[in-house]
Motif scaffolding. Sequence first.
Motif, PDB file in Angstrom:
ATOM      1  N   ASP A   3       0.848  -1.187   0.000  1.00  0.00           N
ATOM      2  CA  ASP A   3       0.000   0.000   0.000  1.00  0.00           C
ATOM      3  C   ASP A   3       0.891   1.247   0.000  1.00  0.00           C
ATOM      4  N   MET A   4       0.295   2.374  -0.328  1.00  0.00           N
ATOM      5  CA  MET A   4       1.032   3.633  -0.254  1.00  0.00           C
ATOM      6  C   MET A   4       1.370   3.931   1.206  1.00  0.00           C
ATOM      7  N   MET A   5       2.619   4.313   1.465  1.00  0.00           N
ATOM      8  CA  MET A   5       3.053   4.584   2.841  1.00  0.00           C
ATOM      9  C   MET A   5       3.768   5.922   2.938  1.00  0.00           C
ATOM     10  N   TRP A   6       3.544   6.592   4.088  1.00  0.00           N
ATOM     11  CA  TRP A   6       4.276   7.804   4.468  1.00  0.00           C
ATOM     12  C   TRP A   6       4.873   7.552   5.841  1.00  0.00           C
ATOM     13  N   THR A   7       6.153   7.834   6.009  1.00  0.00           N
ATOM     14  CA  THR A   7       6.836   7.514   7.261  1.00  0.00           C
ATOM     15  C   THR A   7       7.760   8.644   7.679  1.00  0.00           C
ATOM     16  N   THR A   8       8.173   8.593   8.940  1.00  0.00           N
ATOM     17  CA  THR A   8       9.202   9.489   9.452  1.00  0.00           C
ATOM     18  C   THR A   8       9.902   8.801  10.602  1.00  0.00           C
ATOM     19  N   ALA A   9      11.195   9.090  10.769  1.00  0.00           N
ATOM     20  CA  ALA A   9      11.983   8.543  11.877  1.00  0.00           C
ATOM     21  C   ALA A   9      12.915   9.638  12.383  1.00  0.00           C
ATOM     22  N   VAL A  10      12.803   9.978  13.678  1.00  0.00           N
ATOM     23  CA  VAL A  10      13.612  11.045  14.267  1.00  0.00           C
ATOM     24  C   VAL A  10      13.988  10.658  15.690  1.00  0.00           C
ATOM     25  N   THR A  11      14.947  11.390  16.258  1.00  0.00           N
ATOM     26  CA  THR A  11      15.299  11.262  17.673  1.00  0.00           C
ATOM     27  C   THR A  11      14.952  12.572  18.364  1.00  0.00           C
ATOM     28  N   GLU A  12      14.155  12.493  19.439  1.00  0.00           N
ATOM     29  CA  GLU A  12      13.643  13.698  20.094  1.00  0.00           C
ATOM     30  C   GLU A  12      13.669  13.533  21.609  1.00  0.00           C
TER      31      GLU A  12
END
Length: 320
Positions: free
Chosen positions: A149-158
């Motif tokens: 499927d279409m995917m939108w992601t993000t990965a960060v350190t906070e």
Amino acid sequence: MRWCHHISPCIMTLSMIITLLLISSGCEHKALWMPESPVEATEVEYDWSEYAGDTPPGMTLYLYPLSTDETPWLFNLDHRGGIINVPEDTYRLISYNNNTDGILFRNTNDYTRLEVYTRNGNILDGLDSPYSGSLPSRAIEEPVVITPDMMWTTAVTEKVGGKRIILTPRRLTPRYSFNVTDVSNIGGVSKICAAISGLVGGVYLDNNSPSVYPVTLPSPARADAAGIITGSIITFGIPDLPSAENVLSLYIWLKDGSKHSFNFDVTGQIREAPDPMEVDITLSGLELPEVETSPDDPTGGIGVDVDSWHTVDIELKPIE
């Protein structure tokens, strides 16, 4: 009165003992479950400036604490965001849209190994109707999996705790569209589907790096009266290294019952596409056999071996 006077100190003594035990027990239990850092309400906001269109309905958010090896925190939020309550800490965060019925997940407890992938499929899954006959020969022998499927992601350190966090999802899954023009005898096509080989089987969400194994994805296709065959599929992209050719295979049933497969080497078009998220594959000049019909059966069916596939490889070249 003496009996009551005699019993009362015993009752009072027993009551004091029970109270002290409860207090002691309560303090001990509290020390076991209270986090080292206080739980803080944090506002999570999603910034969709990187995407034009209808945003997904909801987002899944994983928080992996850096200070411990504990199981990550998991939240399902609205596409706009929401309020989460977790202990103050520095976290590695992974978030993705959760309207993905066909997506599978591996190693969700490990930030660096959380992988998205899809289940095994069939080379002819792109057909719009069931098929149980013989299968065509494969241009590339590798696993076949269903399209993601279409995917939108993000990965960060906070640092999380008592403040607002803004997350910006970016598109993870490219779309590959193909367009074959100048197809002769296209009126004889009964049904059609396609597949593309040499694609990525999964992606690690911490840095969007592709899995190492190549796969083939089946695809719907459509033939129109103007002599054009078109189709498109959502993918996880291509491997970092040129480890497998990208072959577009067209599987075509003609009205006389014959079956034909055509293989096109499209490695260059995919790897050199100006926009790797929207890849356009263009081909021209496919010649289909002319379908013979009889007056009694205008749809075809003249002495055709319906169990065999006729395969043609077109411009198949190794990767340099």
